[in-house]
Design a protein around this motif. Structure first.
Motif, PDB file in Angstrom:
ATOM      1  N   PHE A  89      33.329  30.957  48.671  1.00  0.00           N
ATOM      2  CA  PHE A  89      33.883  31.546  47.442  1.00  0.00           C
ATOM      3  C   PHE A  89      32.796  32.324  46.693  1.00  0.00           C
ATOM      4  N   GLY A  90      31.637  31.719  46.553  1.00  0.00           N
ATOM      5  CA  GLY A  90      30.550  32.371  45.827  1.00  0.00           C
ATOM      6  C   GLY A  90      30.126  33.664  46.508  1.00  0.00           C
TER       7      GLY A  90
ATOM      8  N   THR B 160      32.497  36.509  45.850  1.00  0.00           N
ATOM      9  CA  THR B 160      32.453  37.155  44.521  1.00  0.00           C
ATOM     10  C   THR B 160      31.292  38.142  44.390  1.00  0.00           C
TER      11      THR B 160
ATOM     12  N   THR C  46      37.289  35.404  42.703  1.00  0.00           N
ATOM     13  CA  THR C  46      38.012  34.938  43.892  1.00  0.00           C
ATOM     14  C   THR C  46      39.502  35.247  43.778  1.00  0.00           C
TER      15      THR C  46
END
Lengths: 278, 278
Positions: free
Chosen positions: A146-147, A150, A185
């Protein structure tokens, strides 16, 4: 029709066969192995499910990138990411992966039935990770995915090159596409930012192809993370942005009324003039 | 150890049994049925996966409500909703539902690895719907579930009553909890709004129990929708709020740069003074 028997019917069928064959040594051996025993004793047709987490096999990142790209065009971003990964595992090891219909993840497209929430590519990839990795480590791998999502530029150079060289299995648009960082996200934010920067409408073919390449890139990244994890080489690299750590000084879940969002950029929705309406 | 044989090992074992038994009439019958034939011909150990969508069986709303509530406390909101539904189907019909490990949905808790995006109860329930309903109809049912979620008060009176009467299988907190309307499918917004209204911290036991009851309510609603659909009685009732239809006059995907978010309240993030930064 031949070949259309279900697994359940087949297993019920073989129960009779096992019973009939139990006079012979081979049959007794199979029964003693365990499952056959319960089939005979209880008349239960169902075999034991494969224990979770399922056993992962090292995947080829570029093979999965191509599978996920094609699968996007077959069934959307969530299906695309899940099927890219799951079909590779099903081809490599068969069951239990082959027993899970990737169509289960149709729903995640467009951020969940078109609602624009969690990017479906992330949702589908996360489900596959959660199938093969224990809960705590899956959470770490998924949070890293997820990180990364982004902060990285989509589509990647690799996917733009693949399209130009016609290396993808489906080529609905073969030119490189503008790259943007989503900062979020969320499907809605990720797509809107790209559309605004590129000047291309959300309903356009190019936007769809952008999301196909993003799906390919996300599935490929999931492969990298899982391969590294199972090789004992995974290290988390994502650090939440400063705006998050700043806000959480007052708004963290231990102190106040905010659940989660502890990693995603706060100011993308919450402007300086945000009035704290709720 | 007895009883620990995997399905694959069992099927490989029964391949031998079928071969040995093929001298008898029962064995020949099983082989001619189809799957047995390919096992013998190609030596492939894997049986054919159950065709998607999987066959649904009418569920009991209140049974699923209790299952999902307990499962929340076992594995979070996404696991809770999926397992509440899937375990009921596995108990009712066995395979193929029993072959899917609900742990695959651990990841959706806290809006996806704690990122606060799509509410996990919605994510898990949507996956189950997508397992048993064709793509177009699943999207309609899931969109209805999402819409209902944004407008209903959580926790429901029924779940508050269950807790007070100790009718849930797990009772970590037995008092009625404040009810709020989330206005959003996002975990972050749903939880933050409830915490602000109730004055309870996001890290508190009461907040966790609120999400357990919400998970129970969401899984129960999914049962209602699926039961109605398979009885030919489903009718969509959710209408996107006026702010959405107003915004989409200029910001729809066919006209401009916005993907999705076409149903979720725009003004929860986008204030009147929003500067259109991207």
């Amino acid at each position: 029709m031949k070949g259309q028997i279900t697994r359940k019917e087949f297993l019920i069928g073989t129960t009779s066969v096992v019973a009939a064959a139990s006079l012979g040594a081979v049959g007794v051996s199979a029964i003693e192995a365990g499952t056959g025993q319960s089939l005979l004793a209880g008349g239960i047709a169902n075999a034991a499910p494969t224990p979770w987490p399922w056993k992962y096999k090292t995947l080829d990142r570029e093979d999965v990138r191509k599978r996920a790209h094609k699968a996007y065009h077959d069934g959307g971003c969530c299906y695309g990411a899940f099927h890219g990964l799951n079909s590779a595992l099903a081809d490599a090891v068969g069951e239990p992966f082959s027993l899970v219909p990737s169509q289960m993840f149709y729903y995640g497209g467009g951020g969940g039935a078109g609602w624009g929430t969690l990017c479906g590519a992330l949702n589908g990839a996360a489900a596959l990770i959660s199938l093969v990795v224990d809960r705590a480590n899956a959470s770490a791998l998924i949070s890293e995915l997820f990180g990364w999502y982004t902060e990285v530029e989509f589509p990647s150079d690799i996917s733009n090159d693949y399209a130009q060289q016609h290396l993808f299995l489906v080529s609905k648009y073969d030119k490189p596409l503008m790259k943007t960082v989503s900062g979020s996200t969320l499907c809605h934010a990720s797509v809107s930012r790209w559309c605004t920067a590129s000047g291309i409408k959300a309903g356009a073919l190019e936007r769809s192809e952008r999301c196909a390449r993003l799906t390919a890139d996300t599935a490929a990244k999931a492969v990298d993370l899982m391969n590294a994890f199972f090789a004992g080489q995974f290290k988390a690299a994502f650090v939440p942005p400063k705006s998050v750590t700043g806000c959480m000084g007052c708004h963290g879940s231990a102190i106040a009324n905010v659940q989660s969002g502890v990693k995603m950029e706060c100011t993308q929705c919450h402007q300086d003039n945000w009035e704290h309406l709720y």
